[in-house]
Design a protein around this motif. Structure first.
Motif, PDB file in Angstrom:
ATOM      1  N   GLN A   4     -12.735   2.150  21.199  1.00  0.00           N
ATOM      2  CA  GLN A   4     -11.996   2.654  20.053  1.00  0.00           C
ATOM      3  C   GLN A   4     -11.880   4.176  20.139  1.00  0.00           C
ATOM      4  O   GLN A   4     -12.853   4.908  19.910  1.00  0.00           O
ATOM      5  N   LEU A   5     -10.708   4.660  20.478  1.00  0.00           N
ATOM      6  CA  LEU A   5     -10.454   6.094  20.506  1.00  0.00           C
ATOM      7  C   LEU A   5      -9.993   6.560  19.134  1.00  0.00           C
ATOM      8  O   LEU A   5      -9.467   5.780  18.336  1.00  0.00           O
ATOM      9  N   THR A   6     -10.175   7.836  18.862  1.00  0.00           N
ATOM     10  CA  THR A   6      -9.664   8.382  17.604  1.00  0.00           C
ATOM     11  C   THR A   6      -8.147   8.462  17.669  1.00  0.00           C
ATOM     12  O   THR A   6      -7.549   8.449  18.762  1.00  0.00           O
ATOM     13  N   ARG A   7      -7.526   8.547  16.521  1.00  0.00           N
ATOM     14  CA  ARG A   7      -6.064   8.668  16.481  1.00  0.00           C
ATOM     15  C   ARG A   7      -5.614   9.926  17.216  1.00  0.00           C
ATOM     16  O   ARG A   7      -4.621   9.905  17.945  1.00  0.00           O
ATOM     17  N   ALA A   8      -6.379  11.003  17.058  1.00  0.00           N
ATOM     18  CA  ALA A   8      -6.026  12.250  17.740  1.00  0.00           C
ATOM     19  C   ALA A   8      -6.086  12.071  19.255  1.00  0.00           C
ATOM     20  O   ALA A   8      -5.217  12.572  19.983  1.00  0.00           O
ATOM     21  N   ASP A   9      -7.096  11.360  19.725  1.00  0.00           N
ATOM     22  CA  ASP A   9      -7.214  11.120  21.168  1.00  0.00           C
ATOM     23  C   ASP A   9      -6.053  10.264  21.675  1.00  0.00           C
ATOM     24  O   ASP A   9      -5.545  10.485  22.787  1.00  0.00           O
ATOM     25  N   ARG A  10      -5.648   9.289  20.879  1.00  0.00           N
ATOM     26  CA  ARG A  10      -4.547   8.411  21.287  1.00  0.00           C
ATOM     27  C   ARG A  10      -3.226   9.179  21.326  1.00  0.00           C
ATOM     28  O   ARG A  10      -2.406   8.989  22.227  1.00  0.00           O
ATOM     29  N   MET A  11      -3.034  10.058  20.360  1.00  0.00           N
ATOM     30  CA  MET A  11      -1.832  10.901  20.380  1.00  0.00           C
ATOM     31  C   MET A  11      -1.845  11.820  21.590  1.00  0.00           C
ATOM     32  O   MET A  11      -0.810  12.039  22.232  1.00  0.00           O
TER      33      MET A  11
END
Length: 463
Positions: A4-11
């Motif tokens: 589970q990556l953070t939303r910031a990491d996924r962006m």
């Protein structure tokens, strides 16, 4: 468990992908000098029913668009030479506009979705988008649309995909999972986009979709002979299995089929397995289907619920390795039928309740994989030849939305949205690619026509 990556990491992943494949690079396609599309197509004949290969070639000769439909393998080889962002999803693998359509949901609603998964595997998301975009350019040419109109159509598909993906990136995962398109609602939007006469014809076809079921198939495909319900022989399009394997005892054939059906039943969830067990096998026949699929083994199975008035028609279609497997990695599934079913369940919002898989050994002692589904269950494909440019643009947008929803279920929708961006840059470069590849498709179509003319490929055009 998935990390589970953070939303910031996924962006950040999506934005970093632009370094690997800048948006502008998605327009690129430079044909390799060693490419041999005709050779690839002829090579596919080795694993197909020999007597049906000329039928496949004949159907591909009808137009540049029918050729494109059958030429998924050459395009897969071409896509492998183009830039890729590294953002992977479950691919349809053959996402041209004729492989979208309507069918009945388990709740008996008419829904719209991707409906062909013979080539499904995980791979670069761009490949599905480009397959769809180029198909729209090719179909637009077949319909006589000018360049400006074709570009608007492709832009509608790319924008539909991009904006839908950005929307899904903002939604909870469960909302994305449950999202679907109700075609009965969407069809009203076509009214203003089609000539009145053509819309009336299309509307009539949509209404007929509600009657496209096993009962209608039984009326169309069978007759009563010697007091028994039998599938009517229409060679080579439909041939009862007793004719296909005339040298084999019918009892032995049906004993093997019942064994194979038992294996298939075990792939269904328990309630659907119970439902299927209420039906008994009546007869089996080989049926020619599609364009690109012609020559693969496809069987229709007539079953009955007890008294001859409750038919169920299933279709068992051979599943060979995906044409994309060599270029983006082989499937994790050893049974190619399971590969198709798993991909379909992952990409579709709702799937046929009888969708399952099996493996069968033919009289030639060769093991072959199959997936099974209902033959007819309100299936409807919008007639491409009836579309005017504005109608096709609207349809393209719906296909783009649908493909994005399918990809959002398996890929990282947040990273994909970040890569696509909020401007129309992605849309424009996809439109550039579509026209470039439509040019290539015309050259390949001409080469295929020449191969038939020169006797290098055999084609039957009367069927």
């Amino acid at each position: 468990m998935v990390e589970q990556l953070t939303r910031a990491d996924r962006m950040a992943l999506g934005k970093d992908a632009r370094t690997l494949a800048p948006l502008e690079s998605q327009a690129e396609f430079a044909p390799d000098r060693s490419r041999d599309p005709v050779g690839l197509l002829l090579g596919q004949a080795k694993s197909r029913v020999a007597e049906l290969v000329p039928v496949r070639h004949g159907r591909m000769l009808v137009s540049a668009f029918t050729f494109y439909r059958g030429a998924a393998l050459p395009m897969a080889a071409d896509l492998a030479t183009t830039p890729a962002s590294g953002l992977r999803v479950q691919l349809c693998g053959d996402a041209h506009l004729a492989n979208f359509g309507a069918f009945a949901s388990p709740e008996r609603r008419l829904v719209f979705d991707v409906n062909d998964f013979d080539e499904t595997v995980p791979g670069p998301f761009e490949w599905d988008v480009k397959r769809l975009a180029a198909s729209l350019a090719v179909a637009g040419r077949d319909n006589g649309f000018p360049l400006k109109a074709r570009r608007k159509i492709v832009l509608a598909a790319a924008e539909g995909y991009r904006t839908a993906m950005r929307g899904f990136a903002e939604q909870p995962l469960l909302d994305v999972w449950y999202a679907h398109l109700d075609i009965e609602q969407a069809i009203g939007d076509f009214r203003a986009q089609m000539k009145a006469k053509k819309f009336k014809a299309a509307k009539g076809l949509l209404a007929k979709a509600h009657t496209a079921d096993s009962t209608k198939a039984q009326r169309k495909l069978t007759t009563i002979a010697d007091g028994q319900r039998r599938i009517v022989s229409q060679p080579p399009m439909i041939m009862p299995i007793e004719e296909v394997f005339a040298s084999v005892q019918a009892d032995a054939i049906y004993q093997e089929i019942r064994t194979v059906l038992g294996k298939y039943r075990r792939t269904l969830q328990s309630d659907r397995r119970h439902l299927l067990e209420q039906f008994s096998l009546v007869q089996v026949a080989r049926k020619v289907v599609g364009v690109g699929s012609v020559g693969t083994r496809a069987w229709i199975l007539l079953l009955d619920g007890g008294d001859g008035t409750e038919p169920l028609f299933l279709q068992a279609k051979e599943a060979q390795p995906s044409v994309l497997a060599e270029y983006c990695g082989r499937s994790q599934y050893t049974n190619q039928g399971e590969r198709v079913v798993a991909g379909q369940h992952l990409m579709q919002a709702e799937s046929d309740i009888f969708l399952g898989w099996t493996r069968a050994t033919g009289p030639d002692k060769v093991d072959r994989d199959f997936y099974v589904r209902q033959l007819k269950d309100w299936k409807f494909s919008f007639p491409i030849e009836l579309m005017i440019p504005s109608g096709m643009a609207l349809y393209a947008g719906i296909c783009g939305w649908t493909l994005a929803r399918a990809h959002a279920r398996s890929g990282d929708r947040v990273a994909l949205a970040a890569y696509l961006g909020d401007s129309d840059r992605f849309d424009q470069v996809i439109a550039d690619f579509a026209e470039t590849y439509a040019d290539q498709n015309e050259r390949d179509y001409a080469a295929f026509q020449a191969a038939v003319k020169d006797g290098k490929a055999e084609a039957t055009t009367e069927i």
